[in-house]
Enzyme design. Structure first.
Site, PDB file in Angstrom:
ATOM      1  N   PHE A 157      -0.321 -12.834   3.317  1.00 57.59           N
ATOM      2  CA  PHE A 157      -0.606 -11.238   2.346  1.00 57.59           C
ATOM      3  C   PHE A 157      -1.241 -10.571   3.400  1.00 57.59           C
ATOM      4  O   PHE A 157      -2.944 -10.135   2.707  1.00 57.59           O
ATOM      5  CB  PHE A 157      -2.061 -12.782   2.295  1.00 57.59           C
ATOM      6  N   GLY A 207       6.606 -15.702   1.197  1.00 55.57           N
ATOM      7  CA  GLY A 207       5.470 -16.457  -0.650  1.00 55.57           C
ATOM      8  C   GLY A 207       6.282 -15.924  -1.684  1.00 55.57           C
ATOM      9  O   GLY A 207       6.195 -17.174  -3.286  1.00 55.57           O
ATOM     10  N   ARG A 217      10.250  -6.642 -16.310  1.00 55.66           N
ATOM     11  CA  ARG A 217      11.051  -7.387 -16.744  1.00 55.66           C
ATOM     12  C   ARG A 217      10.769  -8.391 -15.223  1.00 55.66           C
ATOM     13  O   ARG A 217      10.119  -8.690 -14.143  1.00 55.66           O
ATOM     14  CB  ARG A 217      12.288  -6.709 -16.577  1.00 55.66           C
ATOM     15  N   ILE A 218      10.678  -9.758 -15.639  1.00 55.81           N
ATOM     16  CA  ILE A 218       9.760 -10.895 -14.439  1.00 55.81           C
ATOM     17  C   ILE A 218      11.357 -11.269 -14.562  1.00 55.81           C
ATOM     18  O   ILE A 218      11.909 -12.112 -15.967  1.00 55.81           O
ATOM     19  CB  ILE A 218       8.911 -12.135 -15.425  1.00 55.81           C
ATOM     20  N   LYS A 260       8.264  -3.915 -12.471  1.00 56.76           N
ATOM     21  CA  LYS A 260       7.244  -3.522 -12.143  1.00 56.76           C
ATOM     22  C   LYS A 260       6.850  -4.579 -11.110  1.00 56.76           C
ATOM     23  O   LYS A 260       7.352  -5.183 -10.653  1.00 56.76           O
ATOM     24  CB  LYS A 260       6.336  -2.698 -13.040  1.00 56.76           C
ATOM     25  N   GLU A 282       0.523  -7.753  -5.808  1.00 58.34           N
ATOM     26  CA  GLU A 282      -0.768  -8.050  -5.796  1.00 58.34           C
ATOM     27  C   GLU A 282      -1.714  -7.812  -7.277  1.00 58.34           C
ATOM     28  O   GLU A 282      -2.055  -8.115  -6.817  1.00 58.34           O
ATOM     29  CB  GLU A 282      -0.893  -6.989  -5.209  1.00 58.34           C
TER      30      GLU A 282
HETATM   31 MO1  MOS Z   1       0.554  -6.558   0.736  1.00 59.62          MO
HETATM   32  S1  MOS Z   1      -1.509  -7.099   1.453  1.00 59.62           S
HETATM   33  O1  MOS Z   1       0.674  -5.132   1.008  1.00 59.62           O
HETATM   34  O2  MOS Z   1       1.070  -7.459   1.907  1.00 59.62           O
END
Ligand code: MOS
Length: 731
Positions: free
Chosen positions: A234, A461, A621-622, A694, A698
């Site tokens: 994270f 992750g 796109r996913i 895109k 975050e």
């Molecule tokens: Mo993310 S907070 O740039 O790992």
């Protein structure tokens, strides 16, 4: 080049490394089996500010198995060269481990014990006696002087506020949050002569490589960093923290490989955190809900030795079509360790304040909160006049409102009850930059028709192993099971940090380029080969599917990679490719989200339960829908934590972190998590990058906390502007 059929991209694959993970075969940093390894345990300072006046290591050294106790008294002076390949704040001076007697924050590493067993090292670490000359620390954001500000202005915000039909003034306080990944930080370091090899938990193998080289004054080529699996990060693993240096130093001092794993408690000391904020926002609007002015005054904590920076002003500049904006942000230098980016850094904190304020304005004016946002949608980026590459926030809200049943709500606060529970719904906008960085990749097809693709990227992750396999599989015309994607080794072709949501766009585009080159090379070989059924065919008319090169529209004519290689006595074909975002785009590029939340608040106890959440994302796109869902759900869980639970508590009398454990630092658990749903707008963004994606990483966290706060307001009529929202605040 004929476009390749897309079979793997867009398919809801499970993690390709999932079996390794659930069977325990995936090796995390502390789990690599390195012969002859010994164990290091860090001794942390028990004061937040002062000088070390004495260290008595005699009892520790007397323990069986203890090899060495290293402190500033006996550590060698290290080179600590400047390192331009670093995410450290510019202009600061990074913490130099064991180089002097100075203590700069509570929990700073002040000694390390190395022993043949972990137990011996742990016990001996408890026996190291350290005395301090203690100075009174400043750790309170509220009471300490701020550094000189950074500012932004357009129009004349004060004047526009003065003449606005509606004026609102709000103050927010956001607590410090820690990343708390499941896997604690850990490093194994081994010297082979003057070459250093490190197994580390990191989101940036190349960054660790360069920092170790700079600290030890050796060439970067002498350092290899390996990090194939990361158990969550994270953001906490974007920098090379002191313990990594300690592990390498200890290994050099004892002449053996050293393993150093931080304890859960130590995860609160020197591996970063989301800084505490105070945020004042003044907002002016006309009666029809056109926001005419916003004045943002922010301050947040940083360490005394580094001026931490995060992108906390961007949303205030570009999210809405506000003609008059002024912003002022100040850091407050405290006797604390340096913060680091955490889940939607800067944006998450700013979004909580801005999106809470928009909700206040909606109630003030009696305008639906979604309608209010749509009335302030800009046609172009108001911060720089650039066109948006894609901005589909309207669609996100429209689709979300329908799916969530938004218009069934009674807009009046405190109007809906379910027994003792007050029910409320809220919305907020999420938005995050589309970062892209230079990346390279390598690909190889072997005689058996399988492929290996590599890049020095990471998978903390989000599912990078899987998504890159999907991109490569389609571009190579192979089935997913015949492609192996490898990452997490600094000797692989370089890639950016896995941060700022840039991996899919950057590494994905490099993987695409590399795989395209490899496929093109194979096709060229075939059409020029008299023995090939494809001989003489225009290369542009050949596609590859299921490992078979074939004429588009005439699939019977073709051959497999294996046949092609066998006939040419080839063992393999290789290609290298890259992605370079190049000069700054003429477009404004962001991902967008509409977040919806429903909460229930116990009218007597103030307890908040999230009942359901929906995120609708404009993320281009996913590539990997199942893992996008995993990321979105994780983002909502993280946002629920930020909104309702997470709070690092410091005792400002001595700078001690009071709740440095997962029993007292609250994070959401399964019982806190309701039905969460994610929807992605179909489409792609071809301005952003060659594969049309895109950012998503975050984005999924930003807007969650304000959607919940807005739902709490709708449920109770009580506006809470401090995070986390506690029961006390609602009583
Ligand atoms: Mo993310 S907070 O740039 O790992």
């Amino acid at each position: 080049m004929s476009p390749q059929p897309q079979a793997a991209v867009g398919a809801p694959l499970s993690r390709v490394e999932g079996r390794l993970k659930v069977t325990g075969q995936a090796k995390y940093a502390a789990e690599h089996d390195i012969g002859g390894v010994v164990h290091a345990v860090v001794v942390d300072s028990s004061v937040a500010r002062g000088r070390i006046t004495g260290i008595d290591a005699r009892a520790a050294l007397a323990q069986p198995g203890v090899l060495k106790v290293i402190t500033h008294l006996n550590a060698p002076r290290l080179a600590y060269r400047d390192n331009p390949v670093s995410l450290a704040p510019r202009g600061g001076r990074r913490l130099r481990v064991f180089q002097d007697d100075r203590v700069q924050f509570f929990g700073q590493p002040v000694a390390v014990v190395v022993a043949t067993t972990l137990e011996a090292a742990q016990h001996a670490a408890d026996l190291v006696e350290i005395t301090y000359d203690v100075e009174k620390p400043s750790t309170d954001l509220t009471d300490s002087p701020a550094d000189e500000p950074q500012t932004y202005a357009r129009g004349n915000a004060e004047q526009a506020l003065g003449s606005a039909g509606v004026r609102l003034e709000m103050s927010y306080r956001l607590s410090r949050n820690h990343h708390n990944p499941m896997e604690p930080h850990a490093t194994i370091a081994r010297w082979d002569g003057d070459r250093l090899r490190v197994w580390d938990k990191t989101q940036w193998v190349i960054g660790v490589q360069h920092e170790l080289a700079a600290v030890f004054g050796i060439p970067a080529e002498s350092v290899r960093v390996i990090s194939p699996f990361v158990g969550g990060a994270f953001g906490s693993a974007l920098r090379t923290w002191p313990h990594v240096i300690v592990a390498a130093l200890a290994a050099r001092e004892v002449g053996r490989p050293v393993k150093l794993a931080l304890t859960r408690r130590q995860m609160y000391f020197s591996v970063g955190y989301r800084p505490a904020y105070e945020y004042k926002l003044r907002l002016g609007s006309d009666r029809r809900g056109r926001v005419t002015a916003m004045v943002h005054e922010l301050k947040h904590e940083t360490s005394r030795y580094e001026r931490f920076w995060e992108a906390n002003l961007v949303l205030g500049q570009m999210l809405y079509a506000v003609p008059n904006v002024s912003q002022l942000v100040r850091t407050v230098s405290l006797d604390v360790s340096t913060p680091l980016w955490m889940r939607g850094p800067g944006y998450s904190s700013a979004a909580f304040c801005i999106e809470s304020a928009m909700d206040d304005l909606a109630y003030e004016l009696g305008i639906d909160p979604i309608e209010l946002r749509l009335r302030n949608e800009p046609d172009e980026d108001p911060s720089n006049g650039r066109p948006f590459s894609t901005r589909r926030l309207r669609e996100c809200f429209r689709e979300g409102a329908r799916e969530f049943g938004w218009h069934r709500r009674n807009p009046k606060p405190r109007s809906t009850r379910d027994g003792d529970w007050l029910i409320g719904t809220g919305v907020a906008t999420g938005c995050y930059d589309v970062w892209r960085g230079q990346a390279q990749a390598y690909a190889r097809i072997d005689a058996d028709g399988t492929a290996v693709v590599e890049s020095a990227t990471h998978d903390a992750g989000p599912g990078t192993y899987t998504s890159m396999t999907q991109v490569a599989a389609d571009a190579l015309g192979l089935e997913v099971r015949h492609v192996e994607f490898r990452l997490g080794d600094s000797t692989m072709p370089p890639a950016p940090p896995q941060g700022a949501s840039q991996t899919m766009a950057s590494v994905g585009s490099a993987v695409q380029d590399t795989s395209d080159k490899l496929r093109t090379q194979a096709i060229k070989l075939a059409v020029e080969d008299e023995g090939s059924p494809l001989h003489g065919v225009n290369a542009d008319d050949v596609v590859v599917s299921g490992g078979r090169l074939q004429v588009k529209g005439d699939p019977a004519r073709g051959e497999t990679y294996q046949q092609l290689l066998a006939r040419n006595n080839g063992t393999h074909l290789i290609a290298r490719g890259s992605y370079n975002p190049g000069a700054e785009s003429r477009f404004s590029m962001y991902g967008y989200a509409a977040m919806f939340a429903e909460v229930a608040v116990d009218a007597r106890l103030g307890l908040v339960r999230v009942r359901r959440m929906l995120g609708v994302y404009d993320a281009g796109r996913i590539i990997s829908p199942k893992l996008a869902d995993s990321q979105a759900i994780g983002g909502m869980v993280g946002g629920i934590g930020m909104a309702l639970l997470e709070h690092t508590v410091t005792d400002h009398r001595d700078g001690r972190i009071v709740n440095a454990n997962l029993a007292d630092y609250l994070v959401p658990v399964n019982a806190d998590i309701p039905d969460l749903k994610a929807i992605y707008l179909d489409g792609r963004d071809d301005e952003a990058d060659p594969i049309g994606v895109k950012s998503l990483g975050e984005l999924v966290q930003i807007g969650v906390a304000p959607a919940i706060a807005n739902a709490v307001f709708h449920a109770t009529g009580r506006r809470v502007r401090d995070l986390p929202i506690t029961a006390e605040a609602l009583l």
